[in-house]
Design an enzyme around this catalytic site. Structure first.
Site, PDB file in Angstrom:
ATOM      1  N   HIS A  95      86.813 -48.061  15.710  1.00  0.00           N
ATOM      2  CA  HIS A  95      85.386 -48.380  15.889  1.00  0.00           C
ATOM      3  C   HIS A  95      85.240 -49.884  16.113  1.00  0.00           C
ATOM      4  O   HIS A  95      85.984 -50.675  15.551  1.00  0.00           O
ATOM      5  CB  HIS A  95      84.597 -47.939  14.650  1.00  0.00           C
ATOM      6  CG  HIS A  95      83.123 -48.058  14.839  1.00  0.00           C
ATOM      7  ND1 HIS A  95      82.460 -49.247  14.689  1.00  0.00           N
ATOM      8  CD2 HIS A  95      82.195 -47.147  15.219  1.00  0.00           C
ATOM      9  CE1 HIS A  95      81.168 -49.053  14.960  1.00  0.00           C
ATOM     10  NE2 HIS A  95      80.980 -47.786  15.279  1.00  0.00           N
ATOM     11  N   GLU A  97      83.263 -52.002  14.979  1.00  0.00           N
ATOM     12  CA  GLU A  97      83.093 -52.813  13.756  1.00  0.00           C
ATOM     13  C   GLU A  97      84.443 -53.061  13.089  1.00  0.00           C
ATOM     14  O   GLU A  97      84.670 -54.126  12.514  1.00  0.00           O
ATOM     15  CB  GLU A  97      82.106 -52.116  12.800  1.00  0.00           C
ATOM     16  CG  GLU A  97      80.679 -52.269  13.304  1.00  0.00           C
ATOM     17  CD  GLU A  97      79.730 -51.136  12.934  1.00  0.00           C
ATOM     18  OE1 GLU A  97      80.032 -50.374  11.994  1.00  0.00           O
ATOM     19  OE2 GLU A  97      78.684 -51.019  13.606  1.00  0.00           O
ATOM     20  N   GLY A 173      73.599 -50.210  17.059  1.00  0.00           N
ATOM     21  CA  GLY A 173      72.690 -50.689  16.021  1.00  0.00           C
ATOM     22  C   GLY A 173      71.655 -51.670  16.531  1.00  0.00           C
ATOM     23  O   GLY A 173      70.976 -52.329  15.739  1.00  0.00           O
ATOM     24  N   SER A 213      72.966 -46.533  19.618  1.00  0.00           N
ATOM     25  CA  SER A 213      71.515 -46.322  19.545  1.00  0.00           C
ATOM     26  C   SER A 213      71.069 -44.964  20.085  1.00  0.00           C
ATOM     27  O   SER A 213      70.007 -44.860  20.699  1.00  0.00           O
ATOM     28  CB  SER A 213      70.775 -47.472  20.251  1.00  0.00           C
ATOM     29  OG  SER A 213      71.043 -48.707  19.597  1.00  0.00           O
TER      30      SER A 213
HETATM   31  P1  PGA Z   1      74.185 -46.698  16.176  1.00  0.00           P
HETATM   32  O1  PGA Z   1      75.754 -46.756  15.852  1.00  0.00           O
HETATM   33  O2  PGA Z   1      73.859 -45.255  16.522  1.00  0.00           O
HETATM   34  O3  PGA Z   1      73.502 -47.131  14.916  1.00  0.00           O
HETATM   35  O4  PGA Z   1      73.934 -47.614  17.317  1.00  0.00           O
HETATM   36  C1  PGA Z   1      76.680 -46.056  16.635  1.00  0.00           C
HETATM   37  C2  PGA Z   1      78.074 -46.278  16.098  1.00  0.00           C
HETATM   38  O5  PGA Z   1      78.390 -47.385  15.666  1.00  0.00           O
HETATM   39  O6  PGA Z   1      78.915 -45.341  16.105  1.00  0.00           O
END
Ligand code: PGA
Length: 251
Positions: A95, A97, A173, A213
């Site tokens: 991911h 992140e 996000g 999102s």
């Molecule tokens: P989000 O995150 O739907 O809040 O944009 C998606 C993700 O990180 O898998």
């Protein structure tokens, strides 16, 4: 035909009681769901409680990460085998992140992908470009490298078990969803890369999820694209009504 997969990435949200309550609400709503695969990926400590709550239901369980070794002196890490013992079938790997905040590299993701496959977990391998990379017209180059290095050494046979998630980092996000055109273009590229690298059968079979999102009001249009086979949902997977709305958008 590829079956739609809707996966919720809870990130560092929901303790065991909160996670149980969320899946109970989801299961109350599950009666009229379309025929799709639904997966939730809670934090490690929440996995056992949610596993119990979803047992025998249409909701499957995944983790958000794992270590590539079986066991050993790796403080704070969790192995594929451990995830299997608490009922995980899926694992999200690479991911953005994890890449951006925790220094994960394509090589590291590759080790995890191979271990997950070897252990019998189904990896959801995340790829995607940053805003700078998109603005520099480097999207395809970046995604291609993540695919090539992240899936290096994975066999055609093993690719049957792999799911790819295209998540443009600038859309995660932020409320900025990629347009159907932007997402579609990258999904088509990924499918053509799969075709070149693993052959027609794998290109037709591997599911490519979109993430960034996704909400009930944009999900139907995204999922209607022939190369978008599902969604990896962050924020909207934390609210039963929103996640339920996204699942229903797959109708
Ligand atoms: P989000 O995150 O739907 O809040 O944009 C998606 C993700 O990180 O898998």
């Amino acid at each position: 035909m590829r079956r739609i997969l809707i996966a919720g990435n809870w990130k560092m949200n929901l303790d065991p009681a909160e996670g149980t309550s969320l899946v109970e609400d989801l299961l109350d709503a599950a009666g009229g769901w379309p025929d799709v695969d639904v997966v939730v990926c809670p934090p490690f400590v929440t996995l056992p409680a949610v596993a119990e709550a979803v047992a025998g239901s249409p909701i499957e369980l995944g983790a958000q990460n794992m270590h590539h070794e079986d066991a050993g002196a790796y403080t704070a890490e969790v192995s594929a085998g451990m995830l299997l013992t608490v009922g995980c079938k899926w694992v999200i790997l690479g991911h953005s992140e994890r890449r951006q905040l925790f220094g994960e590299t394509d090589t590291g993701v590759n080790r995890k992908v191979k271990k997950a496959l070897h252990a019998g977990l189904l990896p959801i391998v995340c790829v995607g470009e940053t805003l700078d990379e998109r603005e520099a017209s480097r999207t395809v180059e970046v995604v291609k490298k993540q695919l090539r290095d992240g899936l290096a050494g994975v066999t055609v046979e093993e690719m049957n078990e792999v799911t790819i998630a295209y998540e443009p980092v600038w859309a995660i996000g932020t409320g900025k969803v990629a347009t159907i055109e932007q997402a579609g273009e990258v999904h088509e590229f990924i499918r053509s890369w799969l075709n070149e690298t693993f052959g027609h059968h794998i290109a037709e079979r591997v599911r490519i999820l979109y993430g960034g999102s996704v909400k009930p009001d944009n999900a139907a249009a995204l999922l209607a694209h022939p190369d978008i086979d599902g969604a990896l949902v962050g924020g909207a997977s934390l609210k039963a009504d929103l996640f339920d709305g996204i699942i229903r958008a797959a109708e």
